[in-house]
Design an enzyme around this catalytic site. Structure first.
Site, PDB file in Angstrom:
ATOM      1  N   SER A  37      38.208  43.938  46.578  1.00  0.00           N
ATOM      2  CA  SER A  37      37.609  44.325  45.302  1.00  0.00           C
ATOM      3  C   SER A  37      38.586  44.341  44.137  1.00  0.00           C
ATOM      4  CB  SER A  37      36.954  45.705  45.437  1.00  0.00           C
ATOM      5  OG  SER A  37      37.892  46.664  45.908  1.00  0.00           O
ATOM      6  N   HIS A 255      38.852  51.695  40.588  1.00  0.00           N
ATOM      7  CA  HIS A 255      38.985  50.239  40.586  1.00  0.00           C
ATOM      8  C   HIS A 255      39.441  49.757  39.218  1.00  0.00           C
ATOM      9  CE1 HIS A 255      37.059  50.211  44.496  1.00  0.00           C
ATOM     10  NE2 HIS A 255      37.278  48.909  44.568  1.00  0.00           N
TER      11      HIS A 255
END
Length: 273
Positions: A37, A255
């Site tokens: 990711s 993230h």
């Protein structure tokens, strides 16, 4: 007669040359982006169309930015949740192993992998859930995380070695993970970690940054040190390259954000120069 034939031949040759397609060398170099990711860019709009939603590939992830700035022909097979096994042997989200995208004509490969092999972001999610009153949060098995950290460099090395085997002329860049938690300061609002949990996550981050460095050195690849470059841009920083656990709707906690992806793209471009 001889002169007329020669002129005709020359004219035909000229037409043939004009009709000849551009040389193969003029085609954009083929670039394959692989990883988890932190390479895919989930939550960063807009997401790529025609790709598995579960992978979360953004049109503004670092691979897309590099390909756009350098005029490269990108094949992006990054996918959220990927492990080294998902690159080498195991399909994911209905897709084949990522390594299958690497062919002999590939000239550039970037790799960000290993975090899911050791449960890095997963442990942060678990602590965040526990410390904000969440339900069914699970537990962090620190011994299992530490054990996985002892071998993850070998798994990353195996990925690099297979890329070299499939694409001997490709340049391979290994991009480590952007910094999530502060290295010296305490955790902040939006990053729910106790001091003891923060110390553990710093240990994991430091050891995870060592793994791609060792793998790149052993397998003749180039390290792109995103962890070091982002040391002052963690989730608690004034100018973060990382989302906090408590983040805006649609964003993915812990993230990279747009600034983080742009920074990594610039690091890669600098290496390519």
């Amino acid at each position: 007669m001889f002169k007329r034939i020669s002129a005709a031949v020359l004219a035909a040759a000229a037409v043939a040359l004009l009709a000849t397609p551009p040389a193969q060398a003029d085609a954009p170099a083929r670039y394959v982006a692989m990883g988890s990711s932190f390479a895919a860019g989930p939550g960063i709009p807009p997401q790529q169309t025609g790709t598995p939603a579960a992978c979360g590939r953004s049109t503004k992830n670092y691979a897309s930015l590099v390909a756009g700035s350098r005029g490269l022909a990108l094949t992006d097979v990054t996918c959220s949740g990927a492990t080294t096994a998902n690159i080498l042997t195991a399909g994911q989200a209905g897709q084949p192993p990522q390594i299958e995208a690497v062919t002999r004509d590939t000239r550039l490969v970037t790799i960000t992998i290993g975090g899911n092999d050791v449960g890095y972001v997963g442990s942060l999610f678990t602590y965040g859930c526990q410390n904000t009153g969440g339900a069914n949060c699970g537990q962090v098995d620190r011994n299992a995380v530490r054990t996985a950290l002892t071998t993850v460099h070998e798994k990353i090395g195996a990925v690099i070695a297979e890329v070299h085997r499939r694409a001997p002329r490709a340049r391979v860049l290994v991009v480590d993970y952007l910094t999530i938690v502060p290295g010296e300061r305490p955790a902040c609002d939006g990053v729910p970690l106790t001091p003891e949990q923060l110390a553990f996550e710093r240990e994991v981050a430091d050891r995870l940054a060592t793994a791609p460095r060792r793998a790149a050195r052993a397998e003749r690849a180039t390290l792109v040190p995103a962890a070091a470059a982002s040391a002052d841009h963690d989730a608690c920083a004034a100018a973060p390259w990382m989302e906090r656990y408590s983040t805006a709707q649609g964003r993915v906690p812990y993230h990279p954000n747009e600034a983080g992806m742009t920074a990594v793209a610039e690091l890669i471009t600098a290496r390519l120069r």
